[in-house]
Design a protein around this motif. Structure first.
Motif, PDB file in Angstrom:
ATOM      1  N   TRP A 194      67.708  77.501  18.774  1.00 30.62           N
ATOM      2  CA  TRP A 194      67.365  76.726  19.874  1.00 30.62           C
ATOM      3  C   TRP A 194      66.579  77.564  20.568  1.00 30.62           C
ATOM      4  O   TRP A 194      65.336  77.375  21.393  1.00 30.62           O
ATOM      5  CB  TRP A 194      68.306  75.938  20.666  1.00 30.62           C
ATOM      6  N   ASP A 195      67.078  78.633  21.166  1.00 27.49           N
ATOM      7  CA  ASP A 195      66.726  79.698  21.957  1.00 27.49           C
ATOM      8  C   ASP A 195      65.262  80.024  22.122  1.00 27.49           C
ATOM      9  O   ASP A 195      64.534  80.370  22.842  1.00 27.49           O
ATOM     10  CB  ASP A 195      67.601  80.645  22.372  1.00 27.49           C
ATOM     11  N   ASN A 196      64.562  79.995  20.810  1.00 29.98           N
ATOM     12  CA  ASN A 196      63.100  80.532  20.526  1.00 29.98           C
ATOM     13  C   ASN A 196      62.616  79.498  19.671  1.00 29.98           C
ATOM     14  O   ASN A 196      61.774  79.816  18.806  1.00 29.98           O
ATOM     15  CB  ASN A 196      63.386  81.825  19.780  1.00 29.98           C
ATOM     16  N   THR A 197      62.614  78.354  19.950  1.00 28.02           N
ATOM     17  CA  THR A 197      62.180  76.806  19.315  1.00 28.02           C
ATOM     18  C   THR A 197      61.333  76.096  20.256  1.00 28.02           C
ATOM     19  O   THR A 197      61.684  75.873  21.543  1.00 28.02           O
ATOM     20  CB  THR A 197      63.042  76.165  18.485  1.00 28.02           C
ATOM     21  N   VAL A 198      60.302  75.541  19.638  1.00 28.83           N
ATOM     22  CA  VAL A 198      59.138  74.579  20.318  1.00 28.83           C
ATOM     23  C   VAL A 198      59.567  73.410  19.431  1.00 28.83           C
ATOM     24  O   VAL A 198      59.032  73.488  18.335  1.00 28.83           O
ATOM     25  CB  VAL A 198      57.644  75.144  20.724  1.00 28.83           C
ATOM     26  N   ILE A 199      59.564  72.260  20.135  1.00 25.05           N
ATOM     27  CA  ILE A 199      59.475  70.854  19.255  1.00 25.05           C
ATOM     28  C   ILE A 199      58.103  70.273  19.973  1.00 25.05           C
ATOM     29  O   ILE A 199      58.104  69.920  21.087  1.00 25.05           O
ATOM     30  CB  ILE A 199      60.708  70.156  19.321  1.00 25.05           C
ATOM     31  N   PHE A 200      57.312  69.796  19.004  1.00 27.20           N
ATOM     32  CA  PHE A 200      56.215  68.909  19.229  1.00 27.20           C
ATOM     33  C   PHE A 200      56.534  67.526  18.926  1.00 27.20           C
ATOM     34  O   PHE A 200      56.662  67.425  17.649  1.00 27.20           O
ATOM     35  CB  PHE A 200      54.811  69.612  19.024  1.00 27.20           C
ATOM     36  N   LEU A 201      56.669  66.625  19.587  1.00 29.20           N
ATOM     37  CA  LEU A 201      56.995  65.306  19.031  1.00 29.20           C
ATOM     38  C   LEU A 201      55.772  64.407  19.386  1.00 29.20           C
ATOM     39  O   LEU A 201      55.232  64.271  20.569  1.00 29.20           O
ATOM     40  CB  LEU A 201      58.023  64.617  19.821  1.00 29.20           C
TER      41      LEU A 201
ATOM     42  N   ILE B 109      54.879  64.742  23.457  1.00 29.34           N
ATOM     43  CA  ILE B 109      56.166  65.307  24.131  1.00 29.34           C
ATOM     44  C   ILE B 109      56.431  66.720  23.611  1.00 29.34           C
ATOM     45  O   ILE B 109      56.507  67.015  22.500  1.00 29.34           O
ATOM     46  CB  ILE B 109      57.444  64.367  24.080  1.00 29.34           C
ATOM     47  N   VAL B 110      56.755  67.676  24.745  1.00 24.85           N
ATOM     48  CA  VAL B 110      56.953  68.951  24.256  1.00 24.85           C
ATOM     49  C   VAL B 110      58.345  69.234  24.797  1.00 24.85           C
ATOM     50  O   VAL B 110      58.779  69.252  26.027  1.00 24.85           O
ATOM     51  CB  VAL B 110      56.219  70.133  24.891  1.00 24.85           C
ATOM     52  N   ILE B 111      59.158  69.875  23.762  1.00 26.05           N
ATOM     53  CA  ILE B 111      60.578  70.249  24.069  1.00 26.05           C
ATOM     54  C   ILE B 111      60.948  71.647  23.682  1.00 26.05           C
ATOM     55  O   ILE B 111      60.559  71.974  22.575  1.00 26.05           O
ATOM     56  CB  ILE B 111      61.495  69.178  23.409  1.00 26.05           C
ATOM     57  N   SER B 112      61.497  72.548  24.657  1.00 30.20           N
ATOM     58  CA  SER B 112      61.664  73.903  24.411  1.00 30.20           C
ATOM     59  C   SER B 112      62.413  74.221  25.718  1.00 30.20           C
ATOM     60  O   SER B 112      62.358  73.775  26.723  1.00 30.20           O
ATOM     61  CB  SER B 112      60.322  74.505  24.143  1.00 30.20           C
ATOM     62  N   PRO B 113      63.114  75.507  25.561  1.00 29.74           N
ATOM     63  CA  PRO B 113      63.986  75.986  26.598  1.00 29.74           C
ATOM     64  C   PRO B 113      62.977  76.326  27.710  1.00 29.74           C
ATOM     65  O   PRO B 113      63.248  76.490  28.460  1.00 29.74           O
ATOM     66  CB  PRO B 113      64.559  77.345  25.895  1.00 29.74           C
TER      67      PRO B 113
ATOM     68  N   ALA C 110      45.632  71.080  18.537  1.00 31.37           N
ATOM     69  CA  ALA C 110      46.018  71.915  19.649  1.00 31.37           C
ATOM     70  C   ALA C 110      47.289  72.448  18.738  1.00 31.37           C
ATOM     71  O   ALA C 110      47.613  73.656  19.100  1.00 31.37           O
ATOM     72  CB  ALA C 110      46.427  71.135  20.887  1.00 31.37           C
ATOM     73  N   TYR C 111      47.857  71.801  17.978  1.00 29.01           N
ATOM     74  CA  TYR C 111      49.229  72.296  17.285  1.00 29.01           C
ATOM     75  C   TYR C 111      48.721  73.147  16.211  1.00 29.01           C
ATOM     76  O   TYR C 111      49.359  74.435  16.168  1.00 29.01           O
ATOM     77  CB  TYR C 111      49.856  71.196  16.212  1.00 29.01           C
ATOM     78  N   LEU C 112      47.556  73.158  15.606  1.00 28.14           N
ATOM     79  CA  LEU C 112      46.938  74.151  14.741  1.00 28.14           C
ATOM     80  C   LEU C 112      46.830  75.509  15.541  1.00 28.14           C
ATOM     81  O   LEU C 112      47.047  76.595  15.221  1.00 28.14           O
ATOM     82  CB  LEU C 112      45.710  73.769  14.026  1.00 28.14           C
ATOM     83  N   LYS C 113      45.939  75.085  16.554  1.00 31.39           N
ATOM     84  CA  LYS C 113      45.568  76.423  17.624  1.00 31.39           C
ATOM     85  C   LYS C 113      46.768  77.098  18.066  1.00 31.39           C
ATOM     86  O   LYS C 113      46.872  78.277  18.040  1.00 31.39           O
ATOM     87  CB  LYS C 113      44.647  75.826  18.771  1.00 31.39           C
TER      88      LYS C 113
END
Length: 516
Positions: A391-398, A427-431, A447-450
């Protein structure tokens, strides 16, 4: 006389000062919706990327240098260096068939449904009733939606009028094959103008309040699910004449000819270059997680159809990677896995660098699937990441792959012959996500690819001129000038946000508009 004049001048100065300091707040914004400052005290006030409500239609005018959406967070190259040191895992969760206005059209501070005094100021003609239908709150857990192929996108947009949604529904309704499906019965009321809020999707609204909501996320292509998923992994949708020959591919907005039948038969072959080619070339791990079950989306412009099975080994419409020559030639088919492998990876702290996750029918939110089941499924995925050592180094794109025929009031910008398509929620979810931030930048799945390329590939692009595998794509989508920068959504100097574990079956939240 002079004393009276001085008193008047003093009064004017005091009133001017109080107004400029916000001491006399307005209760509604210019669209007639509650300002973030007056939403309930237990709801974090959204932080927007502009100081004023964004325009109804996307603007190509460059933002001033001091604008929060054009600040050092996104433009400072040193910030990218920091991002690369903080982010080790990127997870993209792709759901189905919802427009931005249908899920967040009444979210405070977002570019939502135009309103005055909490009443919509827009309506869409219904040829079946000869009435003009305004957006309305829909409490139903099962929706019908509308057709969502390229012709329907053009019809919905209607040269920028954004008023063709019910007309497209009525036309598609005549072709419904299963009369028991919601919306298929003759004379049924179309629900494309309905919107939901925290009463139906409380977890999605909670994620937006505590992390980042993107209100200018456009589908990369003005069409249906198959090309949308192709764009998600490759930045293009094409039809190829010869396997393993990327130069034989030609642009195809709706995907390969007879794409649905070929996909269901496992006979699609995608010869152009996709992101996994660059990831493999640079030893960056990836996985595409799939829920076994049904894929309900229909060919081209159909609204509803019989479901088809999807399998990790079959290049279906939601699972295109098995059809890419690059994946087969690089012996990467084993990276396409069932979603239980994702849960195992989160538990063990072994997430790959890049993950895509796609659902099966019952949890997809694709009409007529239940919204509540989709939200529960997504919540389970996000909870798993938040409880993971990663979790500490993850980005979630929904996000949601296309608009599903549901109403949205914002005209998409045209960047090439393929898109953009209509708005979808993002939605962007991240620490490190900016808490309560609303990103008004123009974005798409490109933008996800980029972002992946910038974080893991040193900025290399899926570019025929540089990637060593040239194809005739019309442009390099990641380099489109209008495309925003996802780094805007992060603050790597803040104290990392703690996990927000939510119940998979939450209680309904409050109404976004009193009395609705």
């Amino acid at each position: 006389m002079m004393k009276s004049l001085r008193r008047v001048l003093q009064f004017i100065v005091i009133v001017t000062f109080m107004t400029s300091c916000g001491a006399v707040p307005n209760q509604t914004n210019q669209n007639g919706k509650p300002n973030p400052a007056v939403i309930p005290s237990n709801t974090p006030a959204p932080v927007t990327s502009n100081t004023t409500k964004p325009p109804t239609h996307p603007s190509t005018t460059p933002l001033p240098a001091n604008s929060p959406t054009n600040n050092n967070q996104s433009n400072n190259p040193n910030n990218l260096v920091v991002a690369r040191s903080k982010i080790k895992h990127i997870v993209i969760i792709m759901q189905e068939n919802r427009s931005f206005d249908s899920y967040f059209g009444t979210y405070p501070g977002a570019d939502g449904i135009p309103m005055q005094n909490n009443q919509p100021t827009v309506c869409v003609p219904d040829p079946g009733t000869n009435q003009c239908v305004k957006p309305y709150h829909n409490s139903s857990d099962i929706n019908s939606g509308g057709p969502h192929g390229a012709p329907s996108a053009s019809g919905d947009i209607n040269n920028g009028k954004m008023d063709g949604f019910i007309i497209q529904f009525r036309d598609a309704q005549k072709a419904c094959k299963n009369p028991d499906t919601p919306g298929c019965a003759k004379g049924a009321t179309p629900d494309v103008m309905g919107w939901h809020d925290a009463r139906e999707i409380p977890n999605y609204w909670t994620y937006a309040q505590n992390f980042v909501l993107q209100d200018k996320m456009f589908e990369p292509n003005a069409s249906w699910s198959l090309p949308s998923h192709l764009f998600m992994v490759s930045g293009w949708s094409a039809d190829c004449a010869t396997p393993n020959d990327p130069t034989s591919c030609t642009n195809s907005l709706d995907g390969p000819l007879n794409g649905l039948a070929k996909a269901n038969a496992g006979k699609l072959d995608y010869a152009w270059t996709d992101l996994t080619y660059l990831l493999h070339k640079n030893n960056v791990s990836w996985a595409y997680y799939l829920s076994n079950g049904d894929q309900p989306d229909c060919a081209d412009d159909a609204m509803l159809c019989q479901t088809q099975k999807q399998n990790v080994k079959v290049p279906g419409i939601w699972n295109p990677l098995p059809g890419f020559d690059t994946v087969k030639n690089d012996n990467q088919l084993g990276n396409i896995q069932t979603v239980d492998q994702f849960f195992a990876a989160t538990k063990n702290g072994t997430l790959p660098s890049v993950s895509w996750i796609v659902p099966e029918n019952s949890v997809s939110e694709h009409p007529p699937a239940k919204i509540s089941l989709g939200q529960a499924y997504v919540t389970g995925l996000i909870n798993a990441v938040m409880q993971s050592p990663d979790w500490d180094n993850t980005v979630i794109f929904l996000s949601w792959d296309d608009w599903g025929g549901f109403y949205d009031h914002v005209q998409p910008p045209t960047i090439d012959q393929n898109g953009y398509g209509l708005r979808v929620p993002g939605i962007v979810i991240s620490p490190y996500a900016k808490k309560g931030f609303i990103d008004h930048e123009t974005l798409s799945f490109d933008a996800y690819l980029k972002f992946i390329e910038d974080i893991f590939l040193g900025g290399s692009r899926i570019d025929p001129a540089t990637d060593g595998r040239p194809d005739p794509r019309p442009d390099v989508r990641e380099n489109i000038a209008l495309l925003g920068n996802l780094l805007t959504d992060f603050d790597f100097n803040q104290s990392p946000l703690k996990p927000l574990i939510l119940p998979e079956n939450p209680k309904p939240g409050p109404a976004s508009i009193p009395g609705s």
